[in-house]
Design an enzyme around this catalytic site. Sequence first.
Site, PDB file in Angstrom:
ATOM      1  N   ASN A 159     -22.334 -40.565 -20.677  1.00 51.71           N
ATOM      2  CA  ASN A 159     -23.176 -41.682 -21.139  1.00 51.71           C
ATOM      3  C   ASN A 159     -23.623 -41.599 -22.603  1.00 51.71           C
ATOM      4  OD1 ASN A 159     -24.692 -39.491 -20.131  1.00 51.71           O
ATOM      5  ND2 ASN A 159     -26.490 -40.773 -19.842  1.00 51.71           N
ATOM      6  N   GLU A 256     -28.365 -29.740 -16.302  1.00 51.52           N
ATOM      7  CA  GLU A 256     -29.146 -30.930 -16.653  1.00 51.52           C
ATOM      8  C   GLU A 256     -28.585 -32.064 -15.813  1.00 51.52           C
ATOM      9  OE1 GLU A 256     -31.723 -30.902 -18.575  1.00 51.52           O
ATOM     10  OE2 GLU A 256     -31.516 -28.928 -19.488  1.00 51.52           O
ATOM     11  N   CYS A 290     -30.284 -40.511 -17.856  1.00 46.82           N
ATOM     12  CA  CYS A 290     -30.742 -39.655 -16.754  1.00 46.82           C
ATOM     13  C   CYS A 290     -32.253 -39.691 -16.601  1.00 46.82           C
ATOM     14  CB  CYS A 290     -30.289 -38.233 -17.011  1.00 46.82           C
ATOM     15  SG  CYS A 290     -30.791 -37.646 -18.632  1.00 46.82           S
ATOM     16  N   GLU A 467     -33.407 -28.003 -22.397  1.00 48.04           N
ATOM     17  CA  GLU A 467     -32.731 -28.248 -23.669  1.00 48.04           C
ATOM     18  C   GLU A 467     -33.780 -28.645 -24.704  1.00 48.04           C
ATOM     19  OE1 GLU A 467     -29.479 -31.048 -22.787  1.00 48.04           O
ATOM     20  OE2 GLU A 467     -28.147 -29.318 -22.643  1.00 48.04           O
TER      21      GLU A 467
HETATM   22  P1  NAD Z   1     -20.182 -36.044 -13.589  1.00 47.33           P
HETATM   23  O1  NAD Z   1     -20.988 -35.042 -12.850  1.00 47.33           O
HETATM   24  O2  NAD Z   1     -19.229 -36.881 -12.847  1.00 47.33           O
HETATM   25  O3  NAD Z   1     -19.301 -35.288 -14.727  1.00 47.33           O
HETATM   26  C1  NAD Z   1     -19.900 -34.454 -15.684  1.00 47.33           C
HETATM   27  C2  NAD Z   1     -18.858 -33.508 -16.276  1.00 47.33           C
HETATM   28  O4  NAD Z   1     -18.422 -32.588 -15.284  1.00 47.33           O
HETATM   29  C3  NAD Z   1     -17.592 -34.195 -16.799  1.00 47.33           C
HETATM   30  O5  NAD Z   1     -17.286 -33.650 -18.080  1.00 47.33           O
HETATM   31  C4  NAD Z   1     -16.541 -33.829 -15.767  1.00 47.33           C
HETATM   32  O6  NAD Z   1     -15.227 -33.799 -16.288  1.00 47.33           O
HETATM   33  C5  NAD Z   1     -17.004 -32.445 -15.347  1.00 47.33           C
HETATM   34  N1  NAD Z   1     -16.560 -31.965 -14.028  1.00 47.33           N
HETATM   35  C6  NAD Z   1     -16.121 -32.690 -12.961  1.00 47.33           C
HETATM   36  N2  NAD Z   1     -15.847 -31.862 -11.927  1.00 47.33           N
HETATM   37  C7  NAD Z   1     -16.117 -30.595 -12.328  1.00 47.33           C
HETATM   38  C8  NAD Z   1     -16.050 -29.306 -11.714  1.00 47.33           C
HETATM   39  N3  NAD Z   1     -15.642 -29.146 -10.451  1.00 47.33           N
HETATM   40  N4  NAD Z   1     -16.422 -28.225 -12.431  1.00 47.33           N
HETATM   41  C9  NAD Z   1     -16.856 -28.343 -13.707  1.00 47.33           C
HETATM   42  N5  NAD Z   1     -16.947 -29.547 -14.347  1.00 47.33           N
HETATM   43  C10 NAD Z   1     -16.576 -30.650 -13.671  1.00 47.33           C
HETATM   44  O7  NAD Z   1     -21.239 -36.921 -14.426  1.00 47.33           O
HETATM   45  P2  NAD Z   1     -21.025 -38.279 -15.251  1.00 47.33           P
HETATM   46  O8  NAD Z   1     -20.634 -39.358 -14.327  1.00 47.33           O
HETATM   47  O9  NAD Z   1     -20.205 -38.014 -16.467  1.00 47.33           O
HETATM   48  O10 NAD Z   1     -22.521 -38.525 -15.784  1.00 47.33           O
HETATM   49  C11 NAD Z   1     -23.531 -39.164 -15.041  1.00 47.33           C
HETATM   50  C12 NAD Z   1     -24.506 -38.161 -14.482  1.00 47.33           C
HETATM   51  O11 NAD Z   1     -24.977 -37.292 -15.496  1.00 47.33           O
HETATM   52  C13 NAD Z   1     -25.748 -38.823 -13.899  1.00 47.33           C
HETATM   53  O12 NAD Z   1     -26.058 -38.237 -12.665  1.00 47.33           O
HETATM   54  C14 NAD Z   1     -26.830 -38.524 -14.920  1.00 47.33           C
HETATM   55  O13 NAD Z   1     -28.136 -38.508 -14.403  1.00 47.33           O
HETATM   56  C15 NAD Z   1     -26.417 -37.183 -15.426  1.00 47.33           C
HETATM   57  N6  NAD Z   1     -26.967 -36.914 -16.752  1.00 47.33           N
HETATM   58  C16 NAD Z   1     -27.964 -35.991 -16.874  1.00 47.33           C
HETATM   59  C17 NAD Z   1     -28.548 -35.739 -18.119  1.00 47.33           C
HETATM   60  C18 NAD Z   1     -29.647 -34.718 -18.302  1.00 47.33           C
HETATM   61  O14 NAD Z   1     -29.853 -34.274 -19.417  1.00 47.33           O
HETATM   62  N7  NAD Z   1     -30.364 -34.332 -17.254  1.00 47.33           N
HETATM   63  C19 NAD Z   1     -28.104 -36.452 -19.243  1.00 47.33           C
HETATM   64  C20 NAD Z   1     -27.082 -37.376 -19.089  1.00 47.33           C
HETATM   65  C21 NAD Z   1     -26.508 -37.608 -17.839  1.00 47.33           C
END
Ligand code: NAD
Length: 489
Positions: A159, A256, A290, A467
């Site tokens: 995002n 996070e 998030c 962070e």
């Molecule tokens: P996601 O969990 O689908 O993917 C995140 C990352 O993980 C990607 O780079 C993906 O390629 C990688 N990934 C996928 N499978 C994996 C595995 N088995 N092992 C290691 N890495 C793997 O998340 P998304 O759809 O990109 O983002 C949305 C989510 O992120 C929402 O839930 C949002 O709340 C969260 N988010 C949290 C924060 C925070 O700082 N707390 C900030 C932004 C987004």
Amino acid sequence: MIKEYRQLFIGGRWVDSEHGRVDPVINPATEDPIGLAPVGSRGDTIRAIEAARDAFDNGPWPGLSVAERSRILLRMASAMEKRIDELVTLNIAETGCTRPGAQSFQTGIPISHFRDMAERVLPTFPLQVPLSPSFGAGIGQGVVLREPFGVAALISAYNFPLYLNLMKLGPALAAGCTTVLKPSPTTPLEAFVLGEIAEDAGLPDGVLNIVSGDADASSELTTNPLVDVVSFTGSDTVGRKVFEQAAPTLKKVVLELGGKSANVVCDDADLRRAAQSVVRDTILHAGQGCAFLTRTLVHRSRFDELLRLVEEPLSAITLGDPASADVTMGPLGSASQRERVEELIRTGIDEGATVAFGGRRPAHLDKGYFIEPTLFVDVDNSMTIARREFFGPVMILMPFDDDDEAVQIANDSEYGLAAGVWAHDPIRAHGIGRRLHAGYVTINGGGGGLNPDGPFGGYKQSGLGRERGAAGMDEFLQTKTMIWGVASG
Ligand code: NAD
């Protein structure tokens, strides 16, 4: 095409990926390709990890003085500042964020936080603290050293690509770690710009390695024994996998994750300002944040008034391609993300909640992953839509009768990332804020959640670790106690 990257950045060089695969990057507002990015394999990730390991064990970076490290990081900050217009244009096309958002929290703010890390946080961080002389055989015989943790794997969500990448890279590099950065497969381009920035700034080879790809390439970062610390931003579903994958080699893991954060609006609140914050957290980046406050809890006596104040500006929202200046809300990041949001909207209706506003795809846009800003009322906190993250422009409004009930509903969640309180009485607001189980609480809109020093991270299933600022750098440092004898014999 805005940007074409065909190679990965490993060991200070641009190299072909193992299988030579290059995928288009899609603009979520138009569904047109706007760039190309290489897709790394597990083997590519291993090469990147080995380069980072070698740079940590044999390269200069971990042993540089604070002043030397800071100087190189400041050169990186300056290189990013010079390219800000290009980064904003890329961000709008890659993420579908509107221009004001792309200029501020997507690029300007994280770059300024990166600069602050190099300029202020690193030079003032207590990396060597004398032990208290009250025990042992002598006086002043010990010291606590903070040392770089080692090879850091940095995995980010789709995002806020530059923001998330820099929130990890700044503190990891400041701490003296070497890194492998793995951006989201949906928004990889902004990460590859950082490879060029590192080259321009003279970051030693292997200190920053960039591989793209999805679960296959990424999971290697969490299992490979040469990695010491994993900093992950993404969903709690994948966060749990990362935690599990990292367990056999007992890596340090920073997570996070998602949220379902409550915004408590008391009966004495400035309702106009509270309503602006509710609208902001519904439409900003189409709700894909998030820490956005997505459960609005409002005192029953002011529920209808707040609903009116929110509906009015939502009716004035212009949905469309954010490349046009008059657009005030863009699309979701991908077709699959829109499907997830739509499915959850259907679940809300099936469980008895009422759509008070929006809820559909906009009829006038036949391209792009758009969904109308949406408000739900008649929601009970046990419903699926009150418990699961939409990660889209969907707000739920629920009434409460007194402060105790507001706190109880706010805390009745598996998540605990952020929360907000709106009340005229500062003592009341502070009291409610103290009782909320969340890592980041804003009172009457304070700071917009972006203070560079305010540690950011979740309670409960919103994550582990923090962070930003000194707390963010702390996650990438080991602690060594060193004691020497002063009067032996
Ligand atoms: P996601 O969990 O689908 O993917 C995140 C990352 O993980 C990607 O780079 C993906 O390629 C990688 N990934 C996928 N499978 C994996 C595995 N088995 N092992 C290691 N890495 C793997 O998340 P998304 O759809 O990109 O983002 C949305 C989510 O992120 C929402 O839930 C949002 O709340 C969260 N988010 C949290 C924060 C925070 O700082 N707390 C900030 C932004 C987004």
